[in-house]
Design an enzyme around this catalytic site. Structure first.
Site, short mmCIF file in Angstrom:
data_model
loop_
_atom_site.label_atom_id
_atom_site.label_comp_id
_atom_site.label_asym_id
_atom_site.label_seq_id
_atom_site.Cartn_x
_atom_site.Cartn_y
_atom_site.Cartn_z
NE ARG A 157 -26.04 -1.37 -29.24
CZ ARG A 157 -27.17 -1.10 -29.87
NH1 ARG A 157 -27.41 -1.62 -31.07
NH2 ARG A 157 -28.07 -0.32 -29.31
CG HIS A 158 -25.54 -2.76 -24.37
ND1 HIS A 158 -26.90 -2.84 -24.65
CD2 HIS A 158 -25.17 -1.51 -24.73
CE1 HIS A 158 -27.32 -1.68 -25.15
NE2 HIS A 158 -26.29 -0.86 -25.21
NE ARG A 179 -27.00 0.74 -22.43
CZ ARG A 179 -26.91 1.94 -21.87
NH1 ARG A 179 -27.29 2.12 -20.61
NH2 ARG A 179 -26.47 2.97 -22.57
CD GLU A 223 -23.84 4.77 -26.43
OE1 GLU A 223 -22.69 5.11 -26.80
OE2 GLU A 223 -24.61 4.08 -27.13
CG HIS A 275 -22.50 1.55 -24.37
ND1 HIS A 275 -23.62 1.17 -23.67
CD2 HIS A 275 -21.49 1.63 -23.46
CE1 HIS A 275 -23.32 1.03 -22.38
NE2 HIS A 275 -22.02 1.30 -22.23
#
Length: 199
Positions: free
Chosen positions: A10-11, A68, A95, A158
């Site tokens: 995940r970012h 991101r 996302e 995400h």
């Protein structure tokens, strides 16, 4: 051929994450903590790939197109020792779209659309945010993405996408997945019908 293993990251954190604001398709950059988390995930990934006899220059890296995720991917790749920009983008890793609720906190969501918010509390998987996308719909695109893979893959994406992937790969039920907190600065390894978190 065995099912591909996914090394899922995940970012890192953004200011909206820190404030509890839902980002969805909005492009919010990483903050200082988020950059550190991306580097930490890269350190973990280095060891995990080595343990699995993967050479970082020979395994595909793919990212959500949102900034991101891309920032995170470039920091991760720098950490594992490959050029930052040698990765693919795939829109199916974006996302979950939160529609009119993007930029809102949970309290603000409840105030703006109380009836829909209540419906979504009962069925978080099936009820989409206003003007947004349901987890059920995101699960279909994550399954489509997974089915397109030809080999083990590193993915940066995400929290919502990770929950959708858990259900797409039958690792979790929709009811459980909807409330799982997806951490930043860790690596989730999806392998053989299970997911393992490395932190």
């Amino acid at each position: 051929m065995p099912n591909p293993t996914i090394y899922f990251i995940r970012h890192g954190q953004t200011e909206w994450n820190a404030a509890g604001r839902f980002q969805g398709s909005k492009d919010i950059p990483l903050n200082d903590l988020g950059r550190g988390q991306a580097i930490r995930a890269g350190e973990l990934l280095t060891d995990i790939l080595a343990a699995d006899s993967h050479h970082p220059e020979r395994i595909p890296f793919v990212s959500s197109p949102l900034g991101r995720a891309r920032q995170t991917m470039e920091l991760v790749r720098g950490e594992v020792g490959v050029p930052p920009h040698g990765y693919e983008l795939d829109d199916r890793l974006r996302e979950l779209g939160f529609g009119h609720w993007e930029g809102s906190t949970l309290v603000e969501m409840q105030q703006s659309h109380p009836e829909l918010y209540a419906e979504r509390q009962v069925d978080k998987w099936g009820v989409p945010p206003p003007g947004g996308e349901s987890y059920a719909s995101a699960t279909l695109r994550l399954r489509d993405w997974y089915d397109s893979l030809l080999q083990d893959t590193v993915a940066v994406s995400h929290g919502g996408s990770c929950r959708a992937l858990m259900v797409a790969l039958s690792v979790e039920t929709p009811v459980n997945a909807a409330d799982i907190y997806i951490e930043q600065g860790v690596v989730y390894v999806f392998r053989n019908g299970k997911v393992e978190k490395h932190s």
